[in-house]
Design an enzyme around this catalytic site. Structure first.
Site, short mmCIF file in Angstrom:
data_model
loop_
_atom_site.label_atom_id
_atom_site.label_comp_id
_atom_site.label_asym_id
_atom_site.label_seq_id
_atom_site.Cartn_x
_atom_site.Cartn_y
_atom_site.Cartn_z
N LYS A 47 0.90 -1.38 -0.12
CA LYS A 47 0.14 0.39 0.13
C LYS A 47 1.00 0.84 0.02
CE LYS A 47 0.33 -0.26 4.78
NZ LYS A 47 -0.94 -1.21 6.09
N ARG A 145 -10.51 -0.47 14.48
CA ARG A 145 -10.68 0.45 13.87
C ARG A 145 -11.26 -0.33 12.56
NH1 ARG A 145 -4.98 1.31 10.47
NH2 ARG A 145 -5.35 -0.40 9.51
N TYR A 277 15.60 30.75 7.08
CA TYR A 277 14.65 31.04 7.38
C TYR A 277 14.39 31.06 8.89
CZ TYR A 277 12.14 31.23 3.11
OH TYR A 277 12.13 30.97 1.80
N MET A 325 11.33 24.37 1.32
CA MET A 325 10.71 23.57 0.92
C MET A 325 12.25 22.71 -0.11
SD MET A 325 7.99 24.75 -1.75
CE MET A 325 6.65 25.49 -0.44
C1 LIG Z 1 -0.16 -2.31 6.76
C2 LIG Z 1 -0.81 -3.49 7.15
C3 LIG Z 1 -0.25 -4.18 7.55
C4 LIG Z 1 1.60 -4.17 7.38
O1 LIG Z 1 1.97 -3.69 8.93
P1 LIG Z 1 3.62 -3.88 8.56
O2 LIG Z 1 3.62 -3.44 9.99
O3 LIG Z 1 4.03 -3.21 7.89
O4 LIG Z 1 3.83 -5.20 8.63
C5 LIG Z 1 -0.87 -5.67 7.74
N1 LIG Z 1 -2.31 -5.78 8.05
C6 LIG Z 1 -2.63 -4.85 7.89
C7 LIG Z 1 -4.29 -4.77 7.89
C8 LIG Z 1 -2.34 -3.11 6.95
O5 LIG Z 1 -3.06 -2.68 7.08
#
Ligand SMILES: *Cc1c(COP(=O)(O)O)cnc(C)c1O
Length: 384
Positions: A47, A145, A277, A325
């Protein structure tokens, strides 16, 4: 294999580049598999563009290495992988949004289901197409969640039994605090709750093929969660040094991303002058100050102002003044022979001068994941 123009000093691009070491990625996967067990299935979590590493190139390599599944946050990310030719199953961890039912079916994506309406909608759509489509059901065992709460599971089972065009091919849950030894009782309780809920599904006639609980910290620290499939993100990217710093046993992993640039300019600045800055840094000696073309627009955090360190010529050198930036100033007074065009490791480097994303994260109260995911699209990714 190089997908982006190589940023050598002679090329015509800004020399700020994220280099992704696909070999290190492959080795991290193999070492994780040795550690967690060869009889498990492995989902690579890619992801957020593979935590900033580039989902397409990393997934291609991981598919070659034998990863069984890919996990993305949303269907759009899954479609990107399909277009790139990834053929292994893809789980959409965040389910899908109204109107994306067709995308799910046409791209052969597997959505996670944690509420009733999407289940009904997807079933309806699949029925219209004369298809039966796979889903994974997510159970909330304490993360609070996504996921169906235990008391709502009987109703969900009742509903799913009537939705003939959905097939529950997987059951999953997610840990809240698997990295923390002080929370081990809670994590073990999550595992027990999950096992009981899975039994409920099986007794009701469901035949899930895959059961999965563990993220990287779970898969490293909790033997009982090494069952079915594990979902690895941070382990693959070599980003567990902060999260699991106290775990006595863990696979030896290497960071996959380095972030480099080059010194654009060096100036002598006398003692007693201010830099950048807000005038947040005053030179306390006659100094050599280097300008490096990277800034918070590239995802190098502004909160590293006067805190970050970089590596130049095998030496650590401090960030001075505000990160702006597009530019960051480095005090190179103590870097012998520092010169324009010298390579600057903002992340990465060699030996004791190497800078880890997890180290930077520690300086500013976050985790390595946030550092790499925020390296922006302005920074070309180069694969080696
Ligand atoms: C992001 C995620 C993972 C991976 O977690 P890591 O700590 O990066 O291994 C696994 N399961 C779900 C549902 C996630 O959202």
């Amino acid at each position: 294999m190089i997908q982006q123009p190589v940023n050598t000093p002679n090329s015509h691009t800004r020399p700020t580049t994220a280099t992704i070491d696909l070999e290190a990625l492959a080795v991290n996967f193999r070492k994780s598999r040795e550690f967690m067990g060869r009889d498990l299935k492995y989902m690579a979590i890619v992801k957020a563009d593979a935590y900033g590493h580039g989902a397409v190139d990393c997934s291609r390599r991981l598919e070659t290495e034998g990863v069984d599944w890919f996990g993305v946050a949303m269907p759009e990310e899954g479609i990107e992988l399909r277009r790139a030719g990834i053929s292994r199953p893809i789980l959409c961890l965040g389910s899908f949004w109204p109107g994306q039912e067709e995308l799910i079916l046409e791209n052969g994506l597997t959505p996670v289901i944690f509420s009733e309406d999407p289940a009904r909608r997807l079933n309806e759509f699949a029925r219209g197409r004369g298809r039966i489509t796979d889903i994974h059901v997510k159970l909330d065992t304490g993360m609070g969640r996504l996921g169906v709460r235990p008391e709502a599971v009987p109703d969900l089972i009742h509903l799913l039994r009537g939705l003939k065009n959905l097939r529950v091919s997987g059951l999953m849950t997610h840990f809240a605090s698997a990295e923390n030894p002080a929370e081990d009782d809670f994590t073990e309780h999550q595992i027990t709750t999950f096992e009981q809920l899975c039994d409920g599904f099986i007794e009701s006639g469901f035949k899930p093929e895959i059961i999965h609980l563990a993220n990287s910290p779970g898969a490293v620290r909790h033997r009982r969660s090494q069952s079915g499939m594990v979902r690895l993100g941070g382990a693959l990217w070599g980003l567990l040094d902060d999260i699991l710093k106290d775990a006595p046993e863990r696979p030896e992993l290497t960071p996959v991303m380095s972030l480099t640039s080059r010194i654009s300019d060096i100036k002598r600045v006398p003692k007693g002058e201010t830099l950048g800055y807000g005038r947040t840094f005053t030179t306390n000696r006659d100094s050599l100050i280097a300008s490096v073309p990277v800034g918070y627009a590239d995802g190098y955090p502004r909160s590293l102002s006067n805190k970050g360190k970089v590596s130049i010529r095998g030496r650590k050198a401090p960030v001075v003044g505000r990160v702006s930036m597009d530019w960051t100033l480095i005090d190179v007074t103590d870097v012998t022979d520092a010169a324009v065009n010298d390579e600057v490791f903002l992340i990465g480097g060699y030996g004791t001068s190497a800078i880890k994303a997890t180290d930077l994260a520690g300086l500013i109260g976050t985790i390595g994941y946030e550092i790499t995911t925020r390296i922006s699209s302005r920074v070309p990714r180069m694969y080696k």
